[in-house]
Motif scaffolding. Structure first.
Motif, short mmCIF file in Angstrom:
data_model
loop_
_atom_site.label_atom_id
_atom_site.label_comp_id
_atom_site.label_asym_id
_atom_site.label_seq_id
_atom_site.Cartn_x
_atom_site.Cartn_y
_atom_site.Cartn_z
N ILE A 243 0.83 -1.21 0.00
CA ILE A 243 0.00 0.00 0.00
C ILE A 243 0.86 1.25 0.00
N VAL A 244 1.92 1.25 0.81
CA VAL A 244 2.80 2.43 0.88
C VAL A 244 3.70 2.50 -0.34
N ALA A 245 4.28 1.39 -0.75
CA ALA A 245 5.21 1.39 -1.89
C ALA A 245 4.53 1.90 -3.16
N ASN A 246 3.23 1.65 -3.29
CA ASN A 246 2.50 2.07 -4.49
C ASN A 246 1.64 3.32 -4.26
N ALA A 247 1.81 3.94 -3.08
CA ALA A 247 1.13 5.20 -2.75
C ALA A 247 -0.39 5.10 -2.84
N PHE A 248 -0.95 3.91 -2.60
CA PHE A 248 -2.40 3.78 -2.63
C PHE A 248 -3.05 4.65 -1.55
N TYR A 249 -2.36 4.80 -0.42
CA TYR A 249 -2.92 5.58 0.68
C TYR A 249 -3.11 7.05 0.30
N GLU A 250 -2.42 7.51 -0.74
CA GLU A 250 -2.56 8.91 -1.18
C GLU A 250 -3.90 9.16 -1.86
N VAL A 251 -4.52 8.09 -2.37
CA VAL A 251 -5.83 8.25 -3.03
C VAL A 251 -6.91 7.45 -2.30
N GLN A 252 -6.67 7.11 -1.04
CA GLN A 252 -7.63 6.40 -0.22
C GLN A 252 -7.75 7.10 1.14
N ASN A 253 -8.97 7.23 1.62
CA ASN A 253 -9.20 7.93 2.88
C ASN A 253 -9.01 7.05 4.10
N TYR A 254 -9.13 5.74 3.92
CA TYR A 254 -9.10 4.83 5.08
C TYR A 254 -8.23 3.61 4.80
N ILE A 255 -7.53 3.18 5.82
CA ILE A 255 -6.88 1.88 5.83
C ILE A 255 -7.58 1.08 6.91
N ILE A 256 -8.24 -0.01 6.52
CA ILE A 256 -9.04 -0.79 7.45
C ILE A 256 -8.31 -2.09 7.76
N HIS A 257 -8.03 -2.34 9.03
CA HIS A 257 -7.28 -3.52 9.42
C HIS A 257 -8.20 -4.75 9.47
N THR A 258 -8.63 -5.17 8.28
CA THR A 258 -9.43 -6.38 8.14
C THR A 258 -8.60 -7.62 8.50
N ASN A 259 -7.29 -7.56 8.29
CA ASN A 259 -6.38 -8.66 8.65
C ASN A 259 -6.94 -10.00 8.18
N HIS A 260 -7.43 -10.03 6.95
CA HIS A 260 -8.18 -11.19 6.47
C HIS A 260 -7.30 -12.35 6.02
N LEU A 261 -6.06 -12.06 5.62
CA LEU A 261 -5.14 -13.12 5.22
C LEU A 261 -3.73 -12.76 5.66
N LEU A 262 -2.97 -13.76 6.14
CA LEU A 262 -1.55 -13.56 6.37
C LEU A 262 -0.85 -13.68 5.02
N HIS A 263 -0.04 -12.69 4.69
CA HIS A 263 0.70 -12.72 3.42
C HIS A 263 1.96 -13.56 3.62
N THR A 264 1.83 -14.87 3.40
CA THR A 264 2.93 -15.79 3.65
C THR A 264 4.04 -15.65 2.60
N ILE A 265 5.27 -15.91 3.03
CA ILE A 265 6.42 -15.90 2.12
C ILE A 265 7.16 -17.22 2.32
N THR A 266 7.23 -18.02 1.26
CA THR A 266 7.86 -19.32 1.34
C THR A 266 9.31 -19.27 0.85
N LEU A 267 10.16 -20.08 1.47
CA LEU A 267 11.52 -20.31 1.01
C LEU A 267 11.57 -21.75 0.50
#
Length: 360
Positions: A243-267
């Motif tokens: 969200i920050v890297a792509n500046a989405f927050y600049e065109v969005q009024n709210y960030i809602i902590h839905t926490n709906h999925l863990l963004h897993t990273i596999t090795l």
């Protein structure tokens, strides 16, 4: 497998030489970059393992270096070099230099690339039972999720899925939870009604947002910012880092902590290549992986907080979802749980539910 890998490496060299001969253009596959500076002190590798034979490996990912995926990739390579006393070298190719997540994963499977660091979603077409990681609102906290991902009673099922498909899973880190950014405040279940939200083209993700009452709309990632800016869509969902890297927050009024999925990273590594290594070489990789996974989780936590601070400072409101609303979201998502259970089977589904209960 060895012939394919030699052919793949030879192709890299040919492309690089051809690009040089044509002038100052950038080679098709550039040399692996130096590891970026870590945001916290590097992980302690422990003692050097003696008598390790020399070996060179290729690790690829589809993310920029300044992400948890990038940091994990470079730190793992550094640790392998350190633990092996410099005998084992991993060349890191980040940011889709060797293809997107799905393409890299396929090429690891056939042995043309040795390692991938990436999320599970693009791996589902190859290993359908990884849909278990698409269960929404399964974990109230990252700490619980990580205890589950370290629980052998559950993870032995997951490692077996990878091995059957020809892969070696060393472990899973994460990039924190996926959350929702929106121009519509979400404070009750009714607020989800009709919200046009961009999602990945994943049937379980689409089913989840539909169950909440939203209107999910798959869309190419490159189009999301303009669509949010022009109001074609109301919302999107991603980790804070994206969200920050792509500046989405600049065109969005709210960030809602839905926490709906863990963004897993596999090795993950090509399993035949791993099995071909000496016991000492295997020990190096296992030790490096066991060190880098908790280190990467620390990076994730620090970066999430930093990104939340950035978003709040911009004037966008950060909305925390209360426990009662999270419970309503979970109840609404029950049909998605049934969908995934039908795909992965009772044994894998039951192992996850047991692990969540045991580690709560």
């Amino acid at each position: 497998m060895k012939t394919r890998k030699i052919t793949f490496i030879a192709l890299i060299l040919v492309l690089a030489i051809a690009a040089t001969a044509c002038g100052p253009a950038t080679p098709a596959v550039p040399a692996a970059p130096a590891a970026p500076a870590a945001e916290t002190p590097a992980a302690d590798a422990g003692d050097v393992i003696e008598g390790v034979e020399a070996a060179t490996f290729i690790l690829a990912n589809a993310s920029p270096d300044d992400t948890v995926t990038g940091l994990l990739s470079h730190e793992f390579a550094r640790l392998v070099g350190e633990i092996s006393g410099g005998a084992m070298v991993i060349d890191v190719f980040p940011n889709s230099q060797l293809g997107g997540d799905a393409e890299i994963f396929t090429n690891v499977g056939v042995g043309e690339i040795d390692f991938i660091v990436g999320t599970t979603a693009p791996q589902v077409p190859t290993i359908p039972n990884l849909a278990i990681f698409d269960l929404p609102v399964a974990f109230p906290t990252p700490a619980l999720a990580r205890r589950v991902l370290d629980d052998d009673a559950y993870m032995n099922f997951i490692r077996a899925e990878y091995e059957v498909a020809g892969y070696k899973l060393f472990g899973m880190a994460d990039q924190g939870f996926r959350v929702m950014s929106s121009n519509i405040a979400i404070r009750s279940m009714s607020d989800f009604g009709g919200v046009r939200i961009r999602t990945m083209e994943n049937p379980y993700h689409l089913a989840f947002w539909t169950a909440l009452g939203a209107s999910p709309a798959p869309m190419a990632f490159a189009e999301v910012f303009i669509a949010l800016q022009q109001g074609t869509i109301d919302a999107q969902e991603n980790p804070h880092e994206v969200i920050v890297a792509n500046a989405f927050y600049e065109v969005q009024n709210y960030i809602i902590h839905t926490n709906h999925l863990l963004h897993t990273i596999t090795l993950v590594m090509n399993n035949p290549r791993f099995q071909s290594l000496s016991p000492e070489q295997q020990q190096v990789l296992e030790q490096a992986a066991a060190t880098v996974i908790p280190w990467a989780r620390q990076q994730a936590d620090a970066r999430v907080q930093d990104r939340v601070d950035t978003i709040a400072a911009s004037g966008s409101e950060v909305i925390e979802i209360p426990a009662d609303l999270m419970a309503e979201m979970l109840e609404a998502a029950r049909p998605v749980y049934d969908m995934i259970r039908d795909v992965v089977g009772e044994n894998l589904y039951g192992a996850l539910m047991d692990s969540i209960e045991r580690n709560s």
